[in-house]
Design a protein around this motif. Structure first.
Motif, PDB file in Angstrom:
ATOM      1  N   ALA A 202       0.074   2.581  -1.410  1.00 34.60           N
ATOM      2  CA  ALA A 202      -1.004   1.708  -0.936  1.00 34.60           C
ATOM      3  C   ALA A 202      -2.204   2.538  -0.473  1.00 34.60           C
ATOM      4  O   ALA A 202      -3.364   2.159  -0.696  1.00 34.60           O
ATOM      5  N   MET A 203      -1.925   3.660   0.174  1.00 32.99           N
ATOM      6  CA  MET A 203      -3.006   4.560   0.607  1.00 32.99           C
ATOM      7  C   MET A 203      -3.805   5.065  -0.590  1.00 32.99           C
ATOM      8  O   MET A 203      -5.043   5.108  -0.563  1.00 32.99           O
ATOM      9  N   LYS A 204      -3.105   5.440  -1.640  1.00 35.32           N
ATOM     10  CA  LYS A 204      -3.763   5.973  -2.834  1.00 35.32           C
ATOM     11  C   LYS A 204      -4.693   4.925  -3.446  1.00 35.32           C
ATOM     12  O   LYS A 204      -5.828   5.232  -3.824  1.00 35.32           O
ATOM     13  N   ARG A 205      -4.235   3.667  -3.525  1.00 32.37           N
ATOM     14  CA  ARG A 205      -5.069   2.585  -4.054  1.00 32.37           C
ATOM     15  C   ARG A 205      -6.289   2.355  -3.154  1.00 32.37           C
ATOM     16  O   ARG A 205      -7.404   2.152  -3.634  1.00 32.37           O
ATOM     17  N   GLY A 206      -6.048   2.384  -1.821  1.00 35.09           N
ATOM     18  CA  GLY A 206      -7.137   2.167  -0.873  1.00 35.09           C
ATOM     19  C   GLY A 206      -8.215   3.225  -0.973  1.00 35.09           C
ATOM     20  O   GLY A 206      -9.418   2.918  -0.940  1.00 35.09           O
ATOM     21  N   ILE A 207      -7.821   4.477  -1.098  1.00 32.34           N
ATOM     22  CA  ILE A 207      -8.792   5.578  -1.197  1.00 32.34           C
ATOM     23  C   ILE A 207      -9.625   5.426  -2.472  1.00 32.34           C
ATOM     24  O   ILE A 207     -10.848   5.645  -2.465  1.00 32.34           O
ATOM     25  N   SER A 208      -8.958   5.040  -3.573  1.00 31.57           N
ATOM     26  CA  SER A 208      -9.676   4.843  -4.832  1.00 31.57           C
ATOM     27  C   SER A 208     -10.715   3.724  -4.696  1.00 31.57           C
ATOM     28  O   SER A 208     -11.869   3.867  -5.138  1.00 31.57           O
ATOM     29  N   LEU A 209     -10.328   2.621  -4.071  1.00 26.98           N
ATOM     30  CA  LEU A 209     -11.247   1.489  -3.872  1.00 26.98           C
ATOM     31  C   LEU A 209     -12.387   1.851  -2.918  1.00 26.98           C
ATOM     32  O   LEU A 209     -13.528   1.426  -3.099  1.00 26.98           O
ATOM     33  N   PHE A 210     -12.069   2.669  -1.889  1.00 22.72           N
ATOM     34  CA  PHE A 210     -13.096   3.102  -0.931  1.00 22.72           C
ATOM     35  C   PHE A 210     -14.165   3.922  -1.649  1.00 22.72           C
ATOM     36  O   PHE A 210     -15.374   3.753  -1.400  1.00 22.72           O
ATOM     37  N   LYS A 211     -13.729   4.814  -2.541  1.00 22.18           N
ATOM     38  CA  LYS A 211     -14.678   5.640  -3.279  1.00 22.18           C
ATOM     39  C   LYS A 211     -15.563   4.784  -4.184  1.00 22.18           C
ATOM     40  O   LYS A 211     -16.707   5.148  -4.474  1.00 22.18           O
ATOM     41  N   GLU A 212     -15.024   3.640  -4.630  1.00 20.31           N
ATOM     42  CA  GLU A 212     -15.795   2.709  -5.455  1.00 20.31           C
ATOM     43  C   GLU A 212     -16.638   1.762  -4.598  1.00 20.31           C
ATOM     44  O   GLU A 212     -17.278   0.843  -5.125  1.00 20.31           O
ATOM     45  N   GLN A 213     -16.608   1.993  -3.256  1.00 22.56           N
ATOM     46  CA  GLN A 213     -17.367   1.192  -2.284  1.00 22.56           C
ATOM     47  C   GLN A 213     -16.899  -0.267  -2.229  1.00 22.56           C
ATOM     48  O   GLN A 213     -17.653  -1.159  -1.837  1.00 22.56           O
ATOM     49  N   CYS A 214     -15.635  -0.482  -2.598  1.00 24.74           N
ATOM     50  CA  CYS A 214     -15.014  -1.810  -2.441  1.00 24.74           C
ATOM     51  C   CYS A 214     -14.309  -1.820  -1.084  1.00 24.74           C
ATOM     52  O   CYS A 214     -13.073  -1.718  -1.003  1.00 24.74           O
ATOM     53  N   PHE A 215     -15.088  -1.936  -0.025  1.00 29.06           N
ATOM     54  CA  PHE A 215     -14.557  -1.692   1.315  1.00 29.06           C
ATOM     55  C   PHE A 215     -13.603  -2.789   1.792  1.00 29.06           C
ATOM     56  O   PHE A 215     -12.638  -2.507   2.490  1.00 29.06           O
ATOM     57  N   ASP A 216     -13.873  -4.033   1.420  1.00 26.81           N
ATOM     58  CA  ASP A 216     -12.944  -5.112   1.798  1.00 26.81           C
ATOM     59  C   ASP A 216     -11.575  -4.905   1.163  1.00 26.81           C
ATOM     60  O   ASP A 216     -10.538  -5.040   1.817  1.00 26.81           O
ATOM     61  N   ALA A 217     -11.568  -4.612  -0.138  1.00 24.14           N
ATOM     62  CA  ALA A 217     -10.296  -4.390  -0.838  1.00 24.14           C
ATOM     63  C   ALA A 217      -9.596  -3.137  -0.308  1.00 24.14           C
ATOM     64  O   ALA A 217      -8.360  -3.102  -0.187  1.00 24.14           O
ATOM     65  N   ALA A 218     -10.384  -2.101   0.000  1.00 26.01           N
ATOM     66  CA  ALA A 218      -9.803  -0.865   0.549  1.00 26.01           C
ATOM     67  C   ALA A 218      -9.143  -1.141   1.895  1.00 26.01           C
ATOM     68  O   ALA A 218      -8.039  -0.659   2.176  1.00 26.01           O
ATOM     69  N   GLU A 219      -9.837  -1.935   2.740  1.00 22.21           N
ATOM     70  CA  GLU A 219      -9.272  -2.283   4.055  1.00 22.21           C
ATOM     71  C   GLU A 219      -7.940  -3.007   3.889  1.00 22.21           C
ATOM     72  O   GLU A 219      -6.981  -2.756   4.644  1.00 22.21           O
ATOM     73  N   THR A 220      -7.818  -3.868   2.880  1.00 20.04           N
ATOM     74  CA  THR A 220      -6.564  -4.593   2.622  1.00 20.04           C
ATOM     75  C   THR A 220      -5.453  -3.616   2.241  1.00 20.04           C
ATOM     76  O   THR A 220      -4.311  -3.748   2.708  1.00 20.04           O
ATOM     77  N   CYS A 221      -5.766  -2.643   1.394  1.00 21.11           N
ATOM     78  CA  CYS A 221      -4.763  -1.648   0.983  1.00 21.11           C
ATOM     79  C   CYS A 221      -4.313  -0.785   2.161  1.00 21.11           C
ATOM     80  O   CYS A 221      -3.116  -0.486   2.313  1.00 21.11           O
ATOM     81  N   PHE A 222      -5.265  -0.388   3.000  1.00 17.00           N
ATOM     82  CA  PHE A 222      -4.912   0.420   4.170  1.00 17.00           C
ATOM     83  C   PHE A 222      -4.041  -0.384   5.140  1.00 17.00           C
ATOM     84  O   PHE A 222      -3.129   0.160   5.778  1.00 17.00           O
ATOM     85  N   SER A 223      -4.294  -1.676   5.245  1.00 16.70           N
ATOM     86  CA  SER A 223      -3.457  -2.545   6.085  1.00 16.70           C
ATOM     87  C   SER A 223      -2.038  -2.619   5.528  1.00 16.70           C
ATOM     88  O   SER A 223      -1.047  -2.623   6.283  1.00 16.70           O
ATOM     89  N   GLU A 224      -1.930  -2.671   4.199  1.00 16.80           N
ATOM     90  CA  GLU A 224      -0.609  -2.681   3.562  1.00 16.80           C
ATOM     91  C   GLU A 224       0.132  -1.371   3.841  1.00 16.80           C
ATOM     92  O   GLU A 224       1.333  -1.366   4.123  1.00 16.80           O
ATOM     93  N   ALA A 225      -0.598  -0.263   3.784  1.00 18.35           N
ATOM     94  CA  ALA A 225       0.002   1.052   4.075  1.00 18.35           C
ATOM     95  C   ALA A 225       0.530   1.097   5.503  1.00 18.35           C
ATOM     96  O   ALA A 225       1.618   1.626   5.767  1.00 18.35           O
TER      97      ALA A 225
END
Length: 345
Positions: A202-225
């Motif tokens: 989940a962290m790996k997905r979140g970091i990828s989304l963060f780099k793409e500036q998809c911050f809402d989706a990244a926050e969801t992945c980090f919450s899952e982690a």
């Protein structure tokens, strides 16, 4: 002419040493070394035995027995005494076998009873000493097992999410023979490993989304982690960073504080918390957060720059407050002036 037979002396000595099965081989060694009588035996010393490739310990025992025979005027018994010794040897071997068998287990009472019977039978002290040592060792281990089984810290390590502490507790449980606790710990380790793997994914997905500036989706992945692994300090820090980008300052501060609680050594966590407090207009709290971070990382540039920014904000706020106070005082003075002009002299 002393009438003491070398082979009879050898058989009796070997029987006493518990080496009855080696008599034939030792006779061959004596023959090869040309030791055919007790007089020849008298001439042997440790150096001579080494040269003749004879075990000095056996030769020494034979020489001591020969001296005893000469002192008391008796010859080694080859029949009746040999039978008696053989019977005693068999009896002793039975006691030794029982002691060894019980020493392999944990039944202290049975081992102590066997020691008492072996002592009564006249068993040699070395065997009894070893058995007694095993009794003491077993009792010590029993005390250790009881202590561990009831120790709160040990239980917490077996049931907790600290991987290193859990693995150490499992090793201790295995060594102490605490099978129930070891099994429970291994089950927790398997579950923990699975959850940590899911957290990393989940962290790996979140970091990828963060780099793409998809911050809402990244926050969801980090919450899952975090849900998979609540002790993952990096997941809290990354979620705090996502909240910063989303300008969710209160959430950013809370996640940064949790990241610091889990891992105080990361300068980014201190920076994120100080930044969130700064934007919440808690400048004193932000300055304190920066100070804590700089105490850990004195030369950290982001923290130093943020610290300067916060101090500038504090000074600006103080200037505003001073100006407001001066304006208030001036207004009060202006309001009092007409009243003074209309007053009686």
């Amino acid at each position: 002419g002393e009438g003491i037979d070398l082979h009879a002396l050898l058989e009796e000595t070997m029987m006493f040493l518990g080496l009855k099965t080696k008599v034939g081989k030792f006779k061959q060694l004596l023959k090869k070394a040309r030791v055919t009588s007790c007089s020849d035996l008298d001439s042997l010393d440790e150096l001579a035995c080494r040269d003749a490739m004879l075990p000095w310990e056996v030769v020494y025992a034979m020489k001591r027995r020969l001296i005893a025979c000469r002192m008391h005027g008796v010859a080694p018994a080859r029949e009746e005494k040999a039978k008696e010794d053989a019977h005693r040897h068999v009896e002793h071997q039975a006691h030794i076998s029982k002691l060894v068998s019980l020493a392999m287990g944990q039944d202290v009472e049975a081992l102590q009873e066997a020691i008492a019977l072996a002592t009564k039978a006249g068993l040699d002290m070395p065997h009894l000493d070893l058995a007694q040592a095993r009794v003491q060792e077993t009792l010590r281990w029993k005390a250790v097992k009881e202590y561990l089984a009831n120790n709160a810290g040990f239980k917490a390590a077996l049931e907790g999410s600290d991987l290193a502490a859990l693995q150490g507790a499992i090793e201790v449980a295995d060594a102490a023979g605490l099978q129930e606790q070891a099994t429970r710990g291994k089950g927790n380790l398997k579950d923990l490993s699975s959850r940590q793997a899911a957290s990393k994914a989940a962290m790996k997905r979140g970091i990828s989304l963060f780099k793409e500036q998809c911050f809402d989706a990244a926050e969801t992945c980090f919450s899952e982690a975090i849900q998979h692994n609540p002790t993952n300090a990096d997941a809290f820090l990354n979620r705090s960073a996502a909240h910063v980008r989303l300008r969710n300052w209160a959430d950013a501060e809370a996640d940064a504080a949790k990241a610091i609680e889990l891992d105080p050594s990361n300068a980014k966590s201190h920076h994120s918390r100080a930044l969130a407090l700064h934007n919440l207009d808690d400048q004193q709290g932000a300055l304190a957060a920066c100070s804590v971070g700089l105490a850990e990382h004195p030369g950290n540039d982001p923290l130093l720059r943020l610290n300067d920014k916060i101090q500038a904000a504090i000074q600006a706020q103080q200037s505003v407050e001073e100006e407001e106070e001066a304006a208030r005082l001036a207004q009060e003075e202006q309001e009092r002036a007409p009243a003074q002009q209309g007053a009686l002299p």
